[in-house]
Write a protein that holds these residues in place. Structure first.
Motif, PDB file in Angstrom:
ATOM      1  N   ILE A  99       0.812  -1.209   0.000  1.00 51.29           N
ATOM      2  CA  ILE A  99       0.000   0.000   0.000  1.00 51.29           C
ATOM      3  C   ILE A  99       0.853   1.269   0.000  1.00 51.29           C
ATOM      4  O   ILE A  99       0.511   2.265  -0.651  1.00 51.29           O
ATOM      5  CB  ILE A  99      -0.975   0.008   1.201  1.00 51.29           C
ATOM      6  CG1 ILE A  99      -1.921   1.201   1.114  1.00 51.29           C
ATOM      7  CG2 ILE A  99      -0.231   0.005   2.525  1.00 51.29           C
ATOM      8  CD1 ILE A  99      -2.793   1.228  -0.098  1.00 51.29           C
ATOM      9  N   GLN A 100       1.994   1.259   0.667  1.00 50.88           N
ATOM     10  CA  GLN A 100       2.837   2.454   0.689  1.00 50.88           C
ATOM     11  C   GLN A 100       3.420   2.756  -0.691  1.00 50.88           C
ATOM     12  O   GLN A 100       3.514   3.920  -1.089  1.00 50.88           O
ATOM     13  CB  GLN A 100       3.945   2.305   1.733  1.00 50.88           C
ATOM     14  CG  GLN A 100       3.407   2.352   3.166  1.00 50.88           C
ATOM     15  CD  GLN A 100       4.502   2.226   4.198  1.00 50.88           C
ATOM     16  OE1 GLN A 100       5.380   1.379   4.092  1.00 50.88           O
ATOM     17  NE2 GLN A 100       4.466   3.060   5.221  1.00 50.88           N
ATOM     18  N   GLU A 101       3.777   1.720  -1.427  1.00 55.70           N
ATOM     19  CA  GLU A 101       4.266   1.919  -2.799  1.00 55.70           C
ATOM     20  C   GLU A 101       3.171   2.467  -3.691  1.00 55.70           C
ATOM     21  O   GLU A 101       3.397   3.348  -4.524  1.00 55.70           O
ATOM     22  CB  GLU A 101       4.800   0.594  -3.360  1.00 55.70           C
ATOM     23  CG  GLU A 101       6.113   0.140  -2.753  1.00 55.70           C
ATOM     24  CD  GLU A 101       7.228   1.162  -2.945  1.00 55.70           C
ATOM     25  OE1 GLU A 101       7.312   1.730  -4.064  1.00 55.70           O
ATOM     26  OE2 GLU A 101       7.979   1.411  -1.994  1.00 55.70           O
ATOM     27  N   LYS A 102       1.953   1.961  -3.514  1.00 51.67           N
ATOM     28  CA  LYS A 102       0.814   2.443  -4.302  1.00 51.67           C
ATOM     29  C   LYS A 102       0.535   3.917  -4.007  1.00 51.67           C
ATOM     30  O   LYS A 102       0.220   4.698  -4.913  1.00 51.67           O
ATOM     31  CB  LYS A 102      -0.436   1.609  -4.005  1.00 51.67           C
ATOM     32  CG  LYS A 102      -0.402   0.206  -4.595  1.00 51.67           C
ATOM     33  CD  LYS A 102      -1.694  -0.528  -4.298  1.00 51.67           C
ATOM     34  CE  LYS A 102      -1.719  -1.909  -4.948  1.00 51.67           C
ATOM     35  NZ  LYS A 102      -2.987  -2.623  -4.660  1.00 51.67           N
ATOM     36  N   LEU A 103       0.659   4.298  -2.744  1.00 49.23           N
ATOM     37  CA  LEU A 103       0.436   5.693  -2.374  1.00 49.23           C
ATOM     38  C   LEU A 103       1.470   6.603  -3.038  1.00 49.23           C
ATOM     39  O   LEU A 103       1.130   7.668  -3.563  1.00 49.23           O
ATOM     40  CB  LEU A 103       0.493   5.845  -0.849  1.00 49.23           C
ATOM     41  CG  LEU A 103      -0.753   5.361  -0.087  1.00 49.23           C
ATOM     42  CD1 LEU A 103      -0.460   5.237   1.406  1.00 49.23           C
ATOM     43  CD2 LEU A 103      -1.926   6.324  -0.310  1.00 49.23           C
ATOM     44  N   LYS A 104       2.710   6.182  -3.041  1.00 45.79           N
ATOM     45  CA  LYS A 104       3.766   6.967  -3.687  1.00 45.79           C
ATOM     46  C   LYS A 104       3.519   7.072  -5.190  1.00 45.79           C
ATOM     47  O   LYS A 104       3.744   8.117  -5.805  1.00 45.79           O
ATOM     48  CB  LYS A 104       5.126   6.339  -3.409  1.00 45.79           C
ATOM     49  CG  LYS A 104       5.565   6.435  -1.955  1.00 45.79           C
ATOM     50  CD  LYS A 104       6.888   5.715  -1.729  1.00 45.79           C
ATOM     51  CE  LYS A 104       7.293   5.744  -0.261  1.00 45.79           C
ATOM     52  NZ  LYS A 104       8.542   4.989  -0.004  1.00 45.79           N
ATOM     53  N   ASP A 105       3.042   5.967  -5.786  1.00 50.77           N
ATOM     54  CA  ASP A 105       2.801   5.944  -7.233  1.00 50.77           C
ATOM     55  C   ASP A 105       1.720   6.937  -7.663  1.00 50.77           C
ATOM     56  O   ASP A 105       1.754   7.441  -8.791  1.00 50.77           O
ATOM     57  CB  ASP A 105       2.395   4.533  -7.689  1.00 50.77           C
ATOM     58  CG  ASP A 105       3.567   3.555  -7.640  1.00 50.77           C
ATOM     59  OD1 ASP A 105       4.720   4.014  -7.571  1.00 50.77           O
ATOM     60  OD2 ASP A 105       3.310   2.325  -7.651  1.00 50.77           O
ATOM     61  N   ILE A 106       0.744   7.215  -6.794  1.00 49.13           N
ATOM     62  CA  ILE A 106      -0.328   8.145  -7.173  1.00 49.13           C
ATOM     63  C   ILE A 106      -0.027   9.573  -6.697  1.00 49.13           C
ATOM     64  O   ILE A 106      -0.884  10.453  -6.790  1.00 49.13           O
ATOM     65  CB  ILE A 106      -1.698   7.672  -6.645  1.00 49.13           C
ATOM     66  CG1 ILE A 106      -1.762   7.731  -5.116  1.00 49.13           C
ATOM     67  CG2 ILE A 106      -2.032   6.286  -7.153  1.00 49.13           C
ATOM     68  CD1 ILE A 106      -3.168   7.484  -4.558  1.00 49.13           C
ATOM     69  N   GLY A 107       1.180   9.788  -6.177  1.00 52.73           N
ATOM     70  CA  GLY A 107       1.592  11.140  -5.809  1.00 52.73           C
ATOM     71  C   GLY A 107       1.363  11.534  -4.368  1.00 52.73           C
ATOM     72  O   GLY A 107       1.511  12.709  -4.011  1.00 52.73           O
ATOM     73  N   ALA A 108       1.024  10.579  -3.495  1.00 51.74           N
ATOM     74  CA  ALA A 108       0.824  10.894  -2.083  1.00 51.74           C
ATOM     75  C   ALA A 108       2.170  11.181  -1.421  1.00 51.74           C
ATOM     76  O   ALA A 108       3.179  10.560  -1.745  1.00 51.74           O
ATOM     77  CB  ALA A 108       0.131   9.736  -1.372  1.00 51.74           C
ATOM     78  N   ILE A 155      -9.018   6.758   4.300  1.00 49.84           N
ATOM     79  CA  ILE A 155      -8.970   7.882   3.367  1.00 49.84           C
ATOM     80  C   ILE A 155      -9.933   8.932   3.909  1.00 49.84           C
ATOM     81  O   ILE A 155     -11.105   8.640   4.130  1.00 49.84           O
ATOM     82  CB  ILE A 155      -9.396   7.473   1.943  1.00 49.84           C
ATOM     83  CG1 ILE A 155      -8.578   6.277   1.453  1.00 49.84           C
ATOM     84  CG2 ILE A 155      -9.242   8.649   0.987  1.00 49.84           C
ATOM     85  CD1 ILE A 155      -9.067   5.719   0.127  1.00 49.84           C
ATOM     86  N   GLU A 156      -9.437  10.143   4.147  1.00 52.59           N
ATOM     87  CA  GLU A 156     -10.236  11.142   4.857  1.00 52.59           C
ATOM     88  C   GLU A 156     -10.230  12.502   4.164  1.00 52.59           C
ATOM     89  O   GLU A 156      -9.204  12.953   3.661  1.00 52.59           O
ATOM     90  CB  GLU A 156      -9.683  11.301   6.276  1.00 52.59           C
ATOM     91  CG  GLU A 156     -10.316  12.397   7.094  1.00 52.59           C
ATOM     92  CD  GLU A 156      -9.553  12.651   8.381  1.00 52.59           C
ATOM     93  OE1 GLU A 156      -8.963  13.743   8.520  1.00 52.59           O
ATOM     94  OE2 GLU A 156      -9.519  11.739   9.240  1.00 52.59           O
ATOM     95  N   VAL A 157     -11.412  13.113   4.147  1.00 53.70           N
ATOM     96  CA  VAL A 157     -11.558  14.494   3.688  1.00 53.70           C
ATOM     97  C   VAL A 157     -12.290  15.257   4.784  1.00 53.70           C
ATOM     98  O   VAL A 157     -13.325  14.804   5.275  1.00 53.70           O
ATOM     99  CB  VAL A 157     -12.353  14.583   2.369  1.00 53.70           C
ATOM    100  CG1 VAL A 157     -12.623  16.046   2.015  1.00 53.70           C
ATOM    101  CG2 VAL A 157     -11.596  13.907   1.237  1.00 53.70           C
ATOM    102  N   LEU A 158     -11.749  16.402   5.183  1.00 51.30           N
ATOM    103  CA  LEU A 158     -12.411  17.265   6.153  1.00 51.30           C
ATOM    104  C   LEU A 158     -13.132  18.388   5.419  1.00 51.30           C
ATOM    105  O   LEU A 158     -12.538  19.075   4.589  1.00 51.30           O
ATOM    106  CB  LEU A 158     -11.404  17.854   7.138  1.00 51.30           C
ATOM    107  CG  LEU A 158     -10.911  16.963   8.273  1.00 51.30           C
ATOM    108  CD1 LEU A 158      -9.917  17.731   9.141  1.00 51.30           C
ATOM    109  CD2 LEU A 158     -12.058  16.449   9.127  1.00 51.30           C
ATOM    110  N   LYS A 198      -7.847   4.642  -7.615  1.00 48.18           N
ATOM    111  CA  LYS A 198      -6.434   4.747  -7.982  1.00 48.18           C
ATOM    112  C   LYS A 198      -5.578   3.749  -7.204  1.00 48.18           C
ATOM    113  O   LYS A 198      -4.574   3.251  -7.704  1.00 48.18           O
ATOM    114  CB  LYS A 198      -5.925   6.162  -7.724  1.00 48.18           C
ATOM    115  CG  LYS A 198      -6.479   7.212  -8.679  1.00 48.18           C
ATOM    116  CD  LYS A 198      -5.932   8.587  -8.329  1.00 48.18           C
ATOM    117  CE  LYS A 198      -6.480   9.666  -9.251  1.00 48.18           C
ATOM    118  NZ  LYS A 198      -5.969  11.012  -8.879  1.00 48.18           N
ATOM    119  N   LEU A 199      -5.989   3.478  -5.972  1.00 44.14           N
ATOM    120  CA  LEU A 199      -5.236   2.540  -5.134  1.00 44.14           C
ATOM    121  C   LEU A 199      -5.642   1.089  -5.382  1.00 44.14           C
ATOM    122  O   LEU A 199      -5.088   0.180  -4.773  1.00 44.14           O
ATOM    123  CB  LEU A 199      -5.448   2.882  -3.654  1.00 44.14           C
ATOM    124  CG  LEU A 199      -4.810   4.192  -3.167  1.00 44.14           C
ATOM    125  CD1 LEU A 199      -5.270   4.507  -1.750  1.00 44.14           C
ATOM    126  CD2 LEU A 199      -3.290   4.105  -3.238  1.00 44.14           C
ATOM    127  N   GLY A 200      -6.612   0.902  -6.265  1.00 42.10           N
ATOM    128  CA  GLY A 200      -7.046  -0.453  -6.600  1.00 42.10           C
ATOM    129  C   GLY A 200      -7.866  -1.122  -5.517  1.00 42.10           C
ATOM    130  O   GLY A 200      -7.881  -2.350  -5.401  1.00 42.10           O
TER     131      GLY A 200
END
Length: 225
Positions: free
Chosen positions: A15-24, A168-171, A191-193
């Motif tokens: 999951i951390q690699e996926k987050l980096k791949d989408i620009g997190a 995944i959070e939005v305020l 995006k994270l599948g």
């Protein structure tokens, strides 16, 4: 007042690699301990109110939308809570929900006017006790959303009782477009599948299921969890 719109997901090993791949962008890792309070009859949580003390700071999560009004898949996968952090307002909200006697409410009102002591006298007056306590190691990421105001946040949580979950959070501000926030969360999940066939259990769900089965059963019967 802010509203936390959140979707939980199962943490895969990559999951951390996926987050980096989408620009997190990782903004840090930290550890904190949560203590949750309720009455012996579960008056707060059976109304979906969650009173929490985290590292000395109080927070009350209040339902922002009735479960009877769930409209779509995004509604069912996301949770929506108003976040109250002002202690005076927290006490007022709690006293509205509690089904204590008039005497107990009056006693709490009087005590809240005095200087608070370290033992949190107001909790005793309302007969609130800690029903859950656990420590979480959290790794947090932020992600810019094209055309959207504000950043989206992703937290990866490892609880000390052996459960790992992502959020995944939005305020948003109370009264803002909740559907837009849900759509941003849905797009990030895609995006994270992440699958969208079922709701993932949160840390509290698992903690109660393991260590407070009677409490957990009552919340399931009341359709809170």
């Amino acid at each position: 007042m802010s509203v936390e719109v959140e979707r939980k997901f199962a943490c895969e090993t990559d999951i951390q690699e996926k987050l980096k791949d989408i620009g997190a962008v990782c903004i840090g890792q930290y550890r904190f301990t949560d203590q949750y309070y309720d009455s012996a009859d579960f008056n707060l949580t059976l109304e979906d109110f969650w009173l929490r003390k985290r590292e000395g700071s109080w927070e009350l999560k209040c339902p922002a939308k009735s479960r009877a009004n769930l409209e779509n898949k995004a509604d069912k996968l996301c949770t929506n809570y108003r976040e109250v952090t002002d202690l005076a307002q927290i006490k007022a909200e709690v006293m509205k929900v509690m089904k204590n006697s008039t005497e107990a409410a009056e006693s709490s009102s009087k005590s809240s006017q005095r200087e608070q002591t370290p033992d949190e006298r107001w909790l005793k007056d309302l007969e609130l006790v800690c029903f859950a306590e656990f420590t979480t190691l959290r790794c947090s990421y932020t992600l810019e959303s094209a055309g959207a105001a504000g950043k989206l946040r992703v937290d990866l949580d490892q609880a000390d009782f052996g459960y790992c979950v992502g959020e995944i959070e939005v305020l948003i501000s109370e009264g803002d477009d909740m559907q837009s926030a849900q759509q941003r969360i849905q797009k990030t999940a895609e995006k994270l599948g992440l699958g969208d066939e079922k709701k993932i259990q949160g840390k509290m769900d698992v903690y109660l299921q393991r260590y407070r089965p009677e409490h957990y059963s009552k919340l399931i019967d009341a359709h809170i969890l």
